[in-house]
Motif scaffolding. Structure first.
Motif, short mmCIF file in Angstrom:
data_model
loop_
_atom_site.label_atom_id
_atom_site.label_comp_id
_atom_site.label_asym_id
_atom_site.label_seq_id
_atom_site.Cartn_x
_atom_site.Cartn_y
_atom_site.Cartn_z
N MET A 41 0.88 -1.06 0.11
CA MET A 41 0.08 0.07 -0.13
C MET A 41 1.20 1.46 0.35
SD MET A 41 -2.96 -1.41 2.65
CE MET A 41 -3.82 0.24 3.38
N HIS A 42 2.62 0.92 0.63
CA HIS A 42 2.47 2.18 0.66
C HIS A 42 4.60 2.48 -0.46
CE1 HIS A 42 0.54 2.05 4.79
NE2 HIS A 42 0.69 3.62 4.53
N HIS A 43 4.84 1.20 -1.46
CA HIS A 43 5.45 1.22 -2.09
C HIS A 43 4.88 2.26 -3.35
CE1 HIS A 43 8.86 -0.45 -4.46
NE2 HIS A 43 9.09 -0.61 -3.37
N ALA A 44 5.40 3.54 -3.10
CA ALA A 44 5.62 3.89 -4.95
C ALA A 44 5.59 3.30 -6.33
CB ALA A 44 6.11 5.35 -5.01
N GLY A 45 6.10 1.22 -6.33
CA GLY A 45 6.63 1.12 -6.99
C GLY A 45 5.47 0.33 -7.65
N VAL A 46 4.53 -0.38 -6.31
CA VAL A 46 3.51 -1.22 -6.39
C VAL A 46 1.94 -0.29 -7.35
CG1 VAL A 46 2.11 -2.74 -5.10
CG2 VAL A 46 4.17 -2.19 -5.14
N LYS A 47 1.63 -1.29 -8.21
CA LYS A 47 0.42 -0.38 -8.84
C LYS A 47 -0.31 -1.66 -8.64
CE LYS A 47 0.62 1.21 -12.97
NZ LYS A 47 0.99 1.39 -14.55
N VAL A 48 -0.49 -2.91 -8.92
CA VAL A 48 -1.63 -3.72 -8.76
C VAL A 48 -0.91 -5.01 -7.28
CG1 VAL A 48 -2.57 -5.37 -10.15
CG2 VAL A 48 -2.61 -4.09 -11.00
N ILE A 49 -2.09 -5.88 -7.17
CA ILE A 49 -1.36 -7.03 -5.91
C ILE A 49 -2.17 -8.21 -6.02
CG2 ILE A 49 -1.73 -7.13 -3.62
CD1 ILE A 49 -1.68 -4.14 -2.81
N LEU A 50 -1.13 -9.26 -6.75
CA LEU A 50 -1.92 -10.28 -7.02
C LEU A 50 -1.54 -11.27 -6.07
CD1 LEU A 50 -2.46 -12.52 -9.07
CD2 LEU A 50 -0.61 -13.03 -9.48
N LEU A 51 -2.42 -11.77 -5.64
CA LEU A 51 -2.77 -12.37 -4.57
C LEU A 51 -2.57 -13.90 -4.97
CD1 LEU A 51 -2.55 -13.02 -1.28
CD2 LEU A 51 -5.14 -12.74 -1.35
N LYS A 52 -2.57 -14.85 -4.37
CA LYS A 52 -2.23 -16.61 -4.65
C LYS A 52 -2.09 -17.42 -4.10
CE LYS A 52 0.57 -17.89 -8.59
NZ LYS A 52 1.42 -17.66 -9.45
N CYS A 56 -6.78 -1.18 1.40
CA CYS A 56 -5.69 -0.90 0.28
C CYS A 56 -6.70 -0.17 -0.70
CB CYS A 56 -5.50 -2.71 0.15
SG CYS A 56 -4.41 -2.95 -1.26
N HIS A 57 -5.58 0.56 -1.19
CA HIS A 57 -6.58 1.49 -2.73
C HIS A 57 -5.99 1.32 -3.69
CE1 HIS A 57 -2.03 2.98 -0.71
NE2 HIS A 57 -2.42 3.26 -2.20
N LYS A 58 -5.22 -0.02 -3.46
CA LYS A 58 -4.45 -0.18 -5.13
C LYS A 58 -5.53 -1.30 -5.35
CE LYS A 58 -0.09 1.30 -4.13
NZ LYS A 58 1.71 1.60 -3.56
N PRO A 59 -5.63 -1.95 -6.66
CA PRO A 59 -6.15 -2.72 -7.22
C PRO A 59 -5.82 -4.58 -6.27
CG PRO A 59 -5.76 -1.29 -8.79
CD PRO A 59 -4.36 -1.32 -7.63
N ILE A 60 -6.71 -5.14 -6.21
CA ILE A 60 -6.09 -6.49 -5.72
C ILE A 60 -6.37 -7.31 -6.51
CG2 ILE A 60 -6.16 -8.43 -4.33
CD1 ILE A 60 -6.77 -5.70 -2.09
#
Length: 262
Positions: A41-52, A89-93
């Motif tokens: 959530m706080h890393h500027a380099g993260v655009k999308v989160i993939l959970l698997k 979380c404000h980023k797409p998961i």
């Protein structure tokens, strides 16, 4: 590591990696996956989160031995911290689901934005069968997604259900044949990564804004009752029966209650 993370070109992948125990969660794993979401959530380099999950399994829910040895005692417990973090979380998961998704393995999906499942995936919300109550604001979110009757069938009966039913109830975005799942997830993730970050995050914020406070309130309400139910006789009977590989006998408590009232 039971929770693995990696960052590659804007995609932050979180892998539940405990295949010997069907990726069931311990307290340490809840702490780790909460930390992973905090970092993402706080890393500027993260655009999308993939959970698997690792090796064809998403998650069998709580590791019962670890759960009984150190159950959640307040809303600061690692499991509740993780649920709060994934819910805000404000980023797409994006979630990729194969094999079993039991308990929190299913409820966490209600906080993801895109969920893709294999046709062979199996889901379960067995809280009533364990003498417990829903978690992760599922008692709020699932009726809104599926409609009351469908949600009631899943939450009251607690039976295993298919990926197709999960899709019909709005838990899953799409269902793919096992050999096509990975390619489809990769393609959808690539589409998200190609889009402008502000547009993605603003759109997600707008879609979630009406329920944000209600979700936080329900997380707390469910969590406190969940904690209170763990030491109750019905839950203890369910845990004992699970360990003994038999069906729990809840009728004994009904008979006791009837006699007490008489």
């Amino acid at each position: 590591m039971d929770i693995q993370t990696s960052l590659n070109d804007g995609l932050y992948t979180i892998t539940i990696n405990r295949p010997a125990r069907k990726n069931s969660f311990t307290n340490a794993m809840y702490t780790a996956i909460g930390d992973a979401f905090q970092e993402a959530m706080h890393h500027a380099g993260v655009k999308v989160i993939l959970l698997k999950g690792h090796e064809g399994c998403f998650s069998a829910g709580n590791d019962l031995g670890d759960f009984l040895n150190d159950p959640p005692r307040d809303l600061n417990a690692p499991v509740f911290r993780f649920l709060r973090l994934i819910s805000v979380c404000h980023k797409p998961i994006v979630a990729q689901v194969e094999g079993v998704a039991v308990g929190i393995g299913t409820t966490m999906l209600l906080h993801c934005d895109l969920v893709y499942a294999s046709t062979t995936a199996k889901f379960s919300l067995p809280f009533t069968k364990l003498g417990l109550c829903p978690e992760a604001a599922s008692s709020l979110l699932l009726p809104r997604l599926a409609g009351y009757q469908k949600a009631a069938e899943l939450l009251l009966l607690g039976d295993m259900f298919s990926a197709q039913k999960a899709s019909e109830c709005g838990i899953v975005s799409d269902v793919l044949e096992p050999e096509k799942l990975q390619a489809h997830v990769d393609a959808q993730v690539a589409k998200l990564l190609a889009l402008p970050v502000p547009s993605l995050q603003i759109t997600k914020r707008f879609m979630k804004s009406d329920t944000r406070q209600a979700v936080m309130d329900k997380l707390g309400e469910e969590g406190l009752v969940f904690i209170d139910l763990i030491p109750e006789p019905q839950a203890q009977e369910a845990f004992k029966a699970f360990g003994e590989k038999r069906a729990p006998d809840f009728r004994q408590f009904e008979l006791f209650q009837t006699k007490a009232k008489a």
